[in-house]
Design an enzyme around this catalytic site. Structure first.
Site, mmCIF file in Angstrom:
data_model
loop_
_atom_site.group_PDB
_atom_site.id
_atom_site.type_symbol
_atom_site.label_atom_id
_atom_site.label_comp_id
_atom_site.label_asym_id
_atom_site.label_seq_id
_atom_site.Cartn_x
_atom_site.Cartn_y
_atom_site.Cartn_z
ATOM 1 N N LYS A 1 0.866 -1.191 0.000
ATOM 2 C CA LYS A 1 0.000 0.000 0.000
ATOM 3 C C LYS A 1 0.900 1.238 0.000
ATOM 4 C CE LYS A 1 -4.294 0.985 2.471
ATOM 5 N NZ LYS A 1 -4.894 0.868 3.806
HETATM 6 C C1 E4P Z 1 -8.223 1.325 4.122
HETATM 7 O O1 E4P Z 1 -7.455 0.928 3.300
HETATM 8 C C2 E4P Z 1 -8.166 2.672 4.706
HETATM 9 O O2 E4P Z 1 -6.929 2.912 5.276
HETATM 10 C C3 E4P Z 1 -9.285 2.825 5.690
HETATM 11 O O3 E4P Z 1 -10.483 2.349 5.084
HETATM 12 C C4 E4P Z 1 -9.449 4.229 6.226
HETATM 13 O O4 E4P Z 1 -10.628 4.279 6.989
HETATM 14 P P1 E4P Z 1 -10.946 5.465 8.022
HETATM 15 O O5 E4P Z 1 -11.212 6.708 7.242
HETATM 16 O O6 E4P Z 1 -12.152 4.987 8.762
HETATM 17 O O7 E4P Z 1 -9.729 5.594 8.903
#
Ligand code: E4P
Length: 216
Positions: A83
């Site tokens: 990522k």
């Molecule tokens: C996933 O890959 C993201 O990092 C995550 O969905 C972020 O979610 P949040 O906005 O609830 O922290």
């Protein structure tokens, strides 16, 4: 639509995997902090429970640093997805890794133009954050529709991974648009099973069945 769990809590992941409906997992540094676990250790456990893509995020901000971290992470298992943030260095890293056959999830996407760049960089997944856009009074779901249209216009293979999902309506609307994947906290995924008429219906059927005195 593929379902990913947005968590680093191994027991929650196991429970969802038991349903047979879990296709992958996404983690981020905040979820690792919340788990209180060692990043590498917990990711090693997750990849054994879920055979699908498991996103592990780099924290370096420069291309060389990201490549070094990606090297450590991708050695963990074949289903590791690196990522990277949606920055010039992140996309340069995306291009290098995806050209080399590594799955890449480009995260922190908040505009359709950013999603276009990620697709051009060969991203496996683009992660638009719907909840965080809603939080600032912009429509996260409108962004998903825009990205779907653009990717279809050019036949991009990058999968739209709806992230920052906060409720079942986000999932419903994303599915109607044709998003490829959604990642949500386990609590939101469990909500999808629930309907009061299902519970009432089961209770009524059981009551009537008992009255018949029969057994299967
Ligand atoms: C996933 O890959 C993201 O990092 C995550 O969905 C972020 O979610 P949040 O906005 O609830 O922290």
């Amino acid at each position: 639509m593929k379902f990913f769990a947005d968590t680093a809590e191994i027991e929650d992941i196991r429970k969802l995997a038991d349903t047979g409906l879990l296709d992958g997992v996404t983690t981020n540094p905040s979820l690792i902090k919340k788990s209180g676990r060692d990043f590498i250790e917990v990711v090693k456990e997750i990849v054994k429970v879920v055979p699908g893509p498991v996103s592990a995020e780099v924290v370096a901000l420069d291309h060389d640093g990201m490549m070094k971290e990606a090297e450590v992470l991708r050695k963990i298992a074949d289903n590791i997805t690196i990522k990277v943030p949606l920055t010039p260095d992140g996309l340069k890293t995306c291009k290098a890794l995806s050209s080399d056959g590594t799955m890449v999830n480009v995260t922190l996407c908040f505009s359709a133009n950013q999603a276009l760049l990620a697709a051009k960089a060969g991203a496996t997944f683009i992660s638009p954050f719907v909840g965080r856009l809603d939080d600032i009074s912009q429509s996260g779901i409108d962004l998903i529709a825009d990205i779907r249209m653009i990717y279809d216009n050019y036949d991009f293979g990058t999968e739209i991974l709806v992230a920052s999902v906060r409720n079942p309506v986000h999932i419903l609307e994303s599915a109607k648009i044709g998003a490829d994947v959604m990642t949500a906290p386990p609590s939101v995924i469990w909500q999808l099973f629930k309907h009061p008429l299902t519970d009432n219906g089961i209770a009524a059927f059981l009551k009537d069945w008992e009255a018949t005195g029969q057994q299967i």
